[in-house]
Write a protein that holds these residues in place. Structure first.
Motif, short mmCIF file in Angstrom:
data_model
loop_
_atom_site.label_atom_id
_atom_site.label_comp_id
_atom_site.label_asym_id
_atom_site.label_seq_id
_atom_site.Cartn_x
_atom_site.Cartn_y
_atom_site.Cartn_z
N GLU A 109 0.85 -1.19 0.00
CA GLU A 109 0.00 0.00 0.00
C GLU A 109 0.89 1.24 0.00
O GLU A 109 1.73 1.41 0.89
N PRO A 110 0.75 2.13 -0.98
CA PRO A 110 1.65 3.29 -1.11
C PRO A 110 1.74 4.15 0.15
O PRO A 110 2.80 4.68 0.47
N GLU A 111 0.63 4.26 0.87
CA GLU A 111 0.64 5.10 2.08
C GLU A 111 1.62 4.58 3.12
O GLU A 111 2.22 5.36 3.87
N LEU A 112 1.78 3.26 3.20
CA LEU A 112 2.69 2.69 4.18
C LEU A 112 4.13 3.13 3.93
O LEU A 112 4.91 3.31 4.86
N LEU A 113 4.47 3.30 2.66
CA LEU A 113 5.85 3.63 2.30
C LEU A 113 6.28 5.00 2.80
O LEU A 113 7.49 5.24 2.98
N SER A 114 5.33 5.88 3.04
CA SER A 114 5.67 7.24 3.47
C SER A 114 5.50 7.45 4.97
O SER A 114 5.75 8.55 5.46
N MET A 115 5.09 6.42 5.70
CA MET A 115 4.84 6.57 7.13
C MET A 115 6.10 6.33 7.95
O MET A 115 6.72 5.28 7.84
N GLU A 116 6.46 7.29 8.79
CA GLU A 116 7.64 7.14 9.63
C GLU A 116 7.43 6.17 10.79
O GLU A 116 8.40 5.66 11.36
N ASN A 117 6.18 5.93 11.15
CA ASN A 117 5.90 5.03 12.28
C ASN A 117 5.69 3.58 11.84
O ASN A 117 5.16 2.77 12.60
N VAL A 118 6.13 3.26 10.63
CA VAL A 118 6.02 1.89 10.12
C VAL A 118 7.39 1.43 9.66
O VAL A 118 8.09 2.13 8.93
N VAL A 119 7.80 0.24 10.13
CA VAL A 119 9.05 -0.37 9.68
C VAL A 119 8.69 -1.47 8.68
O VAL A 119 7.90 -2.37 8.99
N LEU A 120 9.25 -1.39 7.49
CA LEU A 120 8.94 -2.31 6.41
C LEU A 120 10.19 -3.04 5.95
O LEU A 120 11.21 -2.40 5.68
N VAL A 121 10.12 -4.36 5.87
CA VAL A 121 11.22 -5.15 5.30
C VAL A 121 10.65 -6.14 4.29
O VAL A 121 9.48 -6.55 4.40
N PRO A 122 11.42 -6.53 3.27
CA PRO A 122 10.88 -7.30 2.14
C PRO A 122 10.87 -8.81 2.32
O PRO A 122 11.60 -9.55 1.65
N HIS A 123 10.03 -9.32 3.23
CA HIS A 123 9.83 -10.76 3.42
C HIS A 123 11.16 -11.47 3.66
O HIS A 123 11.54 -12.39 2.93
N ILE A 124 11.86 -11.06 4.72
CA ILE A 124 13.19 -11.60 5.00
C ILE A 124 13.25 -12.36 6.33
O ILE A 124 14.34 -12.58 6.87
N ALA A 125 12.11 -12.79 6.85
CA ALA A 125 12.10 -13.39 8.19
C ALA A 125 13.04 -14.58 8.31
O ALA A 125 13.66 -14.79 9.35
#
Length: 327
Positions: A278-294
């Motif tokens: 979701e594009p909005e997630l990419l601009s949120m500073e309170n969200v940490v996103l990683v590309p399926h690397i568990a």
């Protein structure tokens, strides 16, 4: 002399697994790093192979399976290099007498490590602070500079207390966290005691947890398990962690909850329409996103690849694959 089986590997995997596969068959492999074949490309390449070693990001649908089952040689086994196997139409495979296997257990600790890393990174605003510093904005210490959420002594709610969920609880113990859990079936008392787990119903877990971590498999019953209603039950200071499967969370509802301040943050390794986010997630500073690397440690990924290869070898030698999931 029997003919050596033909094996197709759909994505580039750790080298040790190729050696094992070459020992029993003729191997064709996609060696392009990061290239995932479309279902149409799989449909073109897969027929005529005895064995298929694939990953969670490959779509092995009924059309692929039925075509491979009618080819010569016919497909005998799909070895998924993953714990989950919702990328494979297992019912269609079973109808076509094609075995399906997975790689359970080996990635549990590594995934729990990443889940707890996301919890810490989101709570303490680590990526946000690093971006700030790298941008040259750090001019000196300040009493309110990047204050985040307290982790030690807080309450962690675990949804899904299987292998990974329990290991997440074990890690939380080192931070003196209070750990509650919700599971479709309550765990035996001795396991609860061993991991210091307290059972609560889902709604209560959402209400009382400072951090909510998801560890359920993806199935129709867990699709959008966390949606608008569930997010509304959470504390406004709460943080959601998802290392399970993307569609377990209604991503649009999560965006709204974050934008409105309904919850404080999220740490995500998986996404509902992966690889799209979701594009909005990419601009949120309170969200940490990683590309399926568990599961992305060299040791774990190598062991996963070897397990997938071992399932193929066992079948080729007339044995039941160690991790067969159907039949």
């Amino acid at each position: 002399m029997s003919k050596r089986p033909k094996i197709l590997v759909t994505q580039r995997i750790p080298a040790d697994a190729y050696s094992l596969l070459h020992s029993i068959g003729e191997v064709e492999a996609n060696m392009d790093e990061g290239i995932i074949w479309s279902p149409e490309e799989l449909l073109r390449r897969a027929p005529g192979h005895d064995y298929l070693l694939c990953l969670l990001t490959d779509t092995i649908d009924a059309r692929v399976l039925e075509t491979c089952a009618s080819a010569s040689p016919r497909l005998k086994l799909v070895a998924n290099m993953a714990v989950g196997y919702n990328n494979i139409d297992v019912k269609a495979a079973t109808r076509q007498q094609i075995t399906v296997s997975n790689t359970p257990g080996v990635l549990s600790d590594t995934t729990a490590d990443l889940a707890f890393a996301l919890l810490l990174a989101t709570a303490r605003r680590v990526p946000e602070a690093e971006r700030f510093l790298r941008a040259g904005k750090f001019t000196g210490w300040g009493p309110l500079l990047f204050c985040g959420a307290e982790v030690h002594g807080s309450t962690l709610g675990i949804i899904g207390a299987g292998r990974i969920g329990r290991l997440m609880a074990k890690r939380a113990g080192g931070f003196d966290m209070h750990v509650c859990y919700y599971n479709t079936r309550r765990l035996p008392a001795d396991i609860e005691a061993s991991y210091r787990l307290t059972y609560v119903e889902l709604e209560e877990l959402l209400r009382q947890s400072d951090f909510v971590s998801l560890h359920v498999p993806y199935a129709p019953t867990t699709h959008h398990l966390i949606g608008e209603r569930e997010l509304a039950l959470m504390k406004s200071s709460a943080i959601l962690i998802n290392t399970a499967r993307g569609p377990v969370v209604d991503e649009k509802a999560l965006v709204h909850a974050l934008q409105s301040g309904r919850i404080a943050g999220a740490g995500l390794d998986v996404f509902e329409h992966e690889p799209a986010v979701e594009p909005e997630l990419l601009s949120m500073e309170n969200v940490v996103l990683v590309p399926h690397i568990a599961s992305a440690s060299f040791k774990t990924r190598t062991r996963m690849a070897m397990m997938a290869a071992e399932n193929i070898v066992a079948h080729a030698q007339g044995q039941r694959p160690p991790n067969q999931v159907n039949g």
